[in-house]
Write a protein that holds these residues in place. Structure first.
Motif, PDB file in Angstrom:
ATOM      1  N   THR A 108      98.503 -12.259 104.741  1.00  0.00           N
ATOM      2  CA  THR A 108      97.814 -11.661 103.604  1.00  0.00           C
ATOM      3  C   THR A 108      97.421 -12.757 102.608  1.00  0.00           C
ATOM      4  O   THR A 108      98.046 -13.821 102.564  1.00  0.00           O
ATOM      5  N   PRO A 109      96.379 -12.513 101.796  1.00  0.00           N
ATOM      6  CA  PRO A 109      96.024 -13.488 100.761  1.00  0.00           C
ATOM      7  C   PRO A 109      97.192 -13.806  99.836  1.00  0.00           C
ATOM      8  O   PRO A 109      97.312 -14.932  99.346  1.00  0.00           O
ATOM      9  N   LEU A 110      98.056 -12.828  99.607  1.00  0.00           N
ATOM     10  CA  LEU A 110      99.210 -13.040  98.747  1.00  0.00           C
ATOM     11  C   LEU A 110     100.112 -14.136  99.305  1.00  0.00           C
ATOM     12  O   LEU A 110     100.529 -15.049  98.580  1.00  0.00           O
ATOM     13  N   ILE A 111     100.395 -14.064 100.603  1.00  0.00           N
ATOM     14  CA  ILE A 111     101.251 -15.060 101.247  1.00  0.00           C
ATOM     15  C   ILE A 111     100.579 -16.429 101.234  1.00  0.00           C
ATOM     16  O   ILE A 111     101.222 -17.453 100.984  1.00  0.00           O
ATOM     17  N   LEU A 112      99.281 -16.460 101.498  1.00  0.00           N
ATOM     18  CA  LEU A 112      98.567 -17.737 101.529  1.00  0.00           C
ATOM     19  C   LEU A 112      98.548 -18.392 100.151  1.00  0.00           C
ATOM     20  O   LEU A 112      98.730 -19.610 100.030  1.00  0.00           O
ATOM     21  N   ASP A 113      98.325 -17.588  99.108  1.00  0.00           N
ATOM     22  CA  ASP A 113      98.390 -18.122  97.742  1.00  0.00           C
ATOM     23  C   ASP A 113      99.768 -18.720  97.474  1.00  0.00           C
ATOM     24  O   ASP A 113      99.889 -19.805  96.892  1.00  0.00           O
ATOM     25  N   LEU A 114     100.790 -18.002  97.906  1.00  0.00           N
ATOM     26  CA  LEU A 114     102.158 -18.457  97.652  1.00  0.00           C
ATOM     27  C   LEU A 114     102.447 -19.766  98.374  1.00  0.00           C
ATOM     28  O   LEU A 114     103.005 -20.698  97.779  1.00  0.00           O
ATOM     29  N   ILE A 115     102.078 -19.849  99.649  1.00  0.00           N
ATOM     30  CA  ILE A 115     102.358 -21.076 100.401  1.00  0.00           C
ATOM     31  C   ILE A 115     101.613 -22.253  99.796  1.00  0.00           C
ATOM     32  O   ILE A 115     102.158 -23.366  99.706  1.00  0.00           O
ATOM     33  N   ARG A 116     100.386 -22.025  99.342  1.00  0.00           N
ATOM     34  CA  ARG A 116      99.649 -23.125  98.704  1.00  0.00           C
ATOM     35  C   ARG A 116     100.338 -23.554  97.414  1.00  0.00           C
ATOM     36  O   ARG A 116     100.401 -24.761  97.108  1.00  0.00           O
ATOM     37  N   MET A 117     100.861 -22.604  96.665  1.00  0.00           N
ATOM     38  CA  MET A 117     101.541 -22.949  95.412  1.00  0.00           C
ATOM     39  C   MET A 117     102.813 -23.748  95.654  1.00  0.00           C
ATOM     40  O   MET A 117     103.224 -24.550  94.808  1.00  0.00           O
ATOM     41  N   THR A 118     103.439 -23.562  96.825  1.00  0.00           N
ATOM     42  CA  THR A 118     104.663 -24.325  97.098  1.00  0.00           C
ATOM     43  C   THR A 118     104.375 -25.810  97.268  1.00  0.00           C
ATOM     44  O   THR A 118     105.298 -26.628  97.217  1.00  0.00           O
ATOM     45  N   SER A 119     103.116 -26.155  97.465  1.00  0.00           N
ATOM     46  CA  SER A 119     102.759 -27.565  97.624  1.00  0.00           C
ATOM     47  C   SER A 119     102.604 -28.274  96.281  1.00  0.00           C
ATOM     48  O   SER A 119     102.608 -29.509  96.232  1.00  0.00           O
ATOM     49  N   THR A 120     102.458 -27.504  95.205  1.00  0.00           N
ATOM     50  CA  THR A 120     102.197 -28.120  93.907  1.00  0.00           C
ATOM     51  C   THR A 120     103.277 -27.864  92.873  1.00  0.00           C
ATOM     52  O   THR A 120     103.375 -28.604  91.896  1.00  0.00           O
ATOM     53  N   ASP A 121     104.083 -26.820  93.072  1.00  0.00           N
ATOM     54  CA  ASP A 121     105.134 -26.507  92.100  1.00  0.00           C
ATOM     55  C   ASP A 121     106.496 -26.862  92.691  1.00  0.00           C
ATOM     56  O   ASP A 121     106.905 -26.288  93.708  1.00  0.00           O
ATOM     57  N   PRO A 122     107.228 -27.793  92.090  1.00  0.00           N
ATOM     58  CA  PRO A 122     108.506 -28.236  92.657  1.00  0.00           C
ATOM     59  C   PRO A 122     109.526 -27.111  92.817  1.00  0.00           C
ATOM     60  O   PRO A 122     110.266 -27.079  93.809  1.00  0.00           O
ATOM     61  N   ALA A 123     109.582 -26.188  91.853  1.00  0.00           N
ATOM     62  CA  ALA A 123     110.567 -25.116  91.937  1.00  0.00           C
ATOM     63  C   ALA A 123     110.239 -24.156  93.086  1.00  0.00           C
ATOM     64  O   ALA A 123     111.138 -23.708  93.805  1.00  0.00           O
TER      65      ALA A 123
END
Length: 209
Positions: A111-126
């Motif tokens: 889902t777009p939700l999961i893809l957004d989340l995985i991309r955010m894990t590349s830029t946000d350390p937490a």
């Protein structure tokens, strides 16, 4: 037995457990939505709770930090991949198995939700820490799966290395898919499997000299 709980039959989760799990996923979805629109630092746990319609106290009973709210979504994707590995035929190599998944589009679309989340894990350390925690939690499950397949022990160094390699390939493949196909609404399970297959090919090539 506590009031409101029922006995378990055939390992089926109780109604209380199912409601708890549904709430955790609802919290996770709202957390991702707010993180994507406001940024992680611009979002508070209280705002996530308000979006779900629960108290902050209830939110903190389920998750220790606002970033950890996304863990159910990250874990669900891994569990789906591991479930597919449970169907891995004994007479088929892992690369051939994933080739079949890619060809037949067996994996469900992300889902777009999961893809957004995985991309955010590349830029946000937490969020990255939560993503790595999801994979760390999956590592012993992969070890047991490989041990059953080979007839060895999950505690053997060889099994641990193979489980860690497979785990890393699943993570890298998911990240590659999220970055390559995140804006493609037609991307489906076949593309996910193809990215995982590319990662597994890289892993099977061995270490560079």
């Amino acid at each position: 037995m506590e009031r409101g709980q029922t006995t378990q039959t055939n390992d089926r989760p109780s109604l209380v457990q199912r409601r708890k799990e549904a709430l955790r996923f609802e919290i996770a979805a709202e957390a991702v939505r707010l993180f994507a629109s406001r940024g992680v630092t611009g979002t508070t746990g209280e705002e996530i709770a308000q979006a779900v319609g629960i108290s902050a106290r209830t939110l903190w009973r389920h998750f220790p930090t606002k970033e950890s709210c996304v863990l159910p979504l990250l874990s669900a994707g891994l569990e789906s991949a591991i479930d597919q590995l449970g169907e891995w035929p004994p007479d088929t190599g892992l690369l051939d198995f994933f080739t079949g998944l890619a060809r037949n589009a067996v994996l469900p679309p992300a889902t777009p939700l999961i893809l957004d989340l995985i991309r955010m894990t590349s830029t946000d350390p937490a969020l990255r820490a939560v993503w790595l925690q999801a994979h760390d939690d999956a590592l012993p499950v992969l070890g047991e799966l490989l041990a059953r397949r080979t007839g060895g022990s999950a505690d053997d160094l060889r099994t641990k290395v193979h489980a860690a390699t497979l785990n890393g390939a699943l993570r890298a493949g998911a990240e590659d898919f999220a970055h390559r196909y995140g804006d493609d609404p037609d991307a489906a399970g076949s593309e996910i499997a193809a990215c995982l297959l590319d990662a597994l090919h890289a892993a099977s090539d061995g270490l560079p000299y």
